[in-house]
Design a protein around this motif. Sequence first.
Motif, mmCIF file in Angstrom:
data_model
loop_
_atom_site.group_PDB
_atom_site.id
_atom_site.type_symbol
_atom_site.label_atom_id
_atom_site.label_comp_id
_atom_site.label_asym_id
_atom_site.label_seq_id
_atom_site.Cartn_x
_atom_site.Cartn_y
_atom_site.Cartn_z
ATOM 1 N N SER A 51 83.411 76.202 -95.054
ATOM 2 C CA SER A 51 84.219 77.450 -94.445
ATOM 3 C C SER A 51 83.500 78.844 -94.520
ATOM 4 C CB SER A 51 85.648 77.481 -95.270
ATOM 5 O OG SER A 51 86.146 76.180 -95.464
ATOM 6 N N VAL A 52 82.256 78.600 -94.009
ATOM 7 C CA VAL A 52 81.405 79.702 -94.032
ATOM 8 C C VAL A 52 82.001 81.098 -92.937
ATOM 9 C CG1 VAL A 52 79.139 80.801 -93.671
ATOM 10 C CG2 VAL A 52 79.546 78.802 -94.747
ATOM 11 N N GLN A 53 82.436 82.108 -93.408
ATOM 12 C CA GLN A 53 82.700 83.239 -92.446
ATOM 13 C C GLN A 53 81.737 84.248 -92.680
ATOM 14 O OE1 GLN A 53 85.464 83.128 -90.648
ATOM 15 N NE2 GLN A 53 85.908 80.904 -91.465
ATOM 16 N N HIS A 91 73.178 88.122 -88.533
ATOM 17 C CA HIS A 91 74.211 87.388 -89.333
ATOM 18 C C HIS A 91 74.546 86.209 -88.831
ATOM 19 C CE1 HIS A 91 76.427 88.791 -85.559
ATOM 20 N NE2 HIS A 91 77.294 87.905 -85.872
ATOM 21 N N LYS A 92 74.474 85.536 -87.641
ATOM 22 C CA LYS A 92 74.568 84.278 -87.150
ATOM 23 C C LYS A 92 73.715 83.373 -87.954
ATOM 24 C CE LYS A 92 76.596 85.412 -82.660
ATOM 25 N NZ LYS A 92 76.470 85.447 -81.085
ATOM 26 N N GLN A 93 72.232 83.762 -88.040
ATOM 27 C CA GLN A 93 71.238 83.017 -88.657
ATOM 28 C C GLN A 93 71.812 82.839 -90.209
ATOM 29 O OE1 GLN A 93 68.068 85.361 -87.546
ATOM 30 N NE2 GLN A 93 67.348 84.000 -85.769
ATOM 31 N N LEU A 94 71.983 83.768 -90.868
ATOM 32 C CA LEU A 94 72.296 83.885 -92.318
ATOM 33 C C LEU A 94 73.460 82.826 -92.526
ATOM 34 C CD1 LEU A 94 71.503 84.589 -95.262
ATOM 35 C CD2 LEU A 94 73.237 86.726 -94.878
ATOM 36 N N LEU A 107 79.218 90.762 -93.874
ATOM 37 C CA LEU A 107 79.737 89.988 -95.014
ATOM 38 C C LEU A 107 79.626 88.611 -94.849
ATOM 39 C CD1 LEU A 107 81.292 89.611 -97.684
ATOM 40 C CD2 LEU A 107 83.290 90.214 -96.348
ATOM 41 N N HIS A 108 78.898 88.026 -95.565
ATOM 42 C CA HIS A 108 78.969 86.330 -95.680
ATOM 43 C C HIS A 108 79.817 85.839 -96.872
ATOM 44 C CE1 HIS A 108 75.850 87.383 -92.593
ATOM 45 N NE2 HIS A 108 76.207 85.957 -92.134
#
Length: 251
Positions: free
Chosen positions: A226-228, A212-215, A239-240
Amino acid sequence: MSMTKATNETKKSKSKEEFVHSVFESIAPKYDLMNSILSFRRHKAWRKFTMKKMNVQPGQTAIDLCCGTCDWTISLAQASGSGQMVGLDFSQNMLDYGAEKIKQLHLEQQIQLIRGNAMSLPYDDNTFDYATIGFALRNVPDLEQVIREMQRVVKPGGLVVSLELSKPTWQPFKSIYYFYFQRVLPFLGRLIVKKYEQYKWLPDSLVQFPDHKQLAAIFKKQGLESVQAYPLTGGVAALHVGTKGKTKSGV
């Protein structure tokens, strides 16, 4: 990149695309059932959480990439109330099952289903308020190209949203999850839908997929703002959400 390497990459991408297409064409009749098994029956709760974060407003529009049997497409239409929705998938069998659901809910006037390629969307820049992809980004030949296309077709200020299986980081849950995903799931696929190789491939599709961090970093690399990132159920899914800059007219 050399010509030979480029040719090999193209063949590899085409081979994956053809195989994925054959997988989803064949598992369409039991796709919804296997989704429940694959997600520990959590996929509906994950989608509900996603819809809350998206906060779809009346009349807003969306394109749902790799829409499968259209559960998310339908949720988007119901949340919007009147906004036009597009469900796009390359599997006609999946779209046919989705079309039946849409017909039963009398949403034919609001939802348009298109057979198409997520890497080359047949829509102009700045068309939709949202572009979504659920449990499919790990299956595409080039996920960065898909994210670029999603960003291109949303309006400035619009959202690019991915809900996808991910990689748990907490032990011992991580070990239990991988045992289930790599050993138990293919067996269930053979037992329930008589498809072993197809469900053996699904765990393999996650091995090379970013966590999830890499994506989230890839979302930012493509220019989304504002990527969450929200890990769900111990990181089983994530969820991204990224926002298209208001100054962008295209990508």
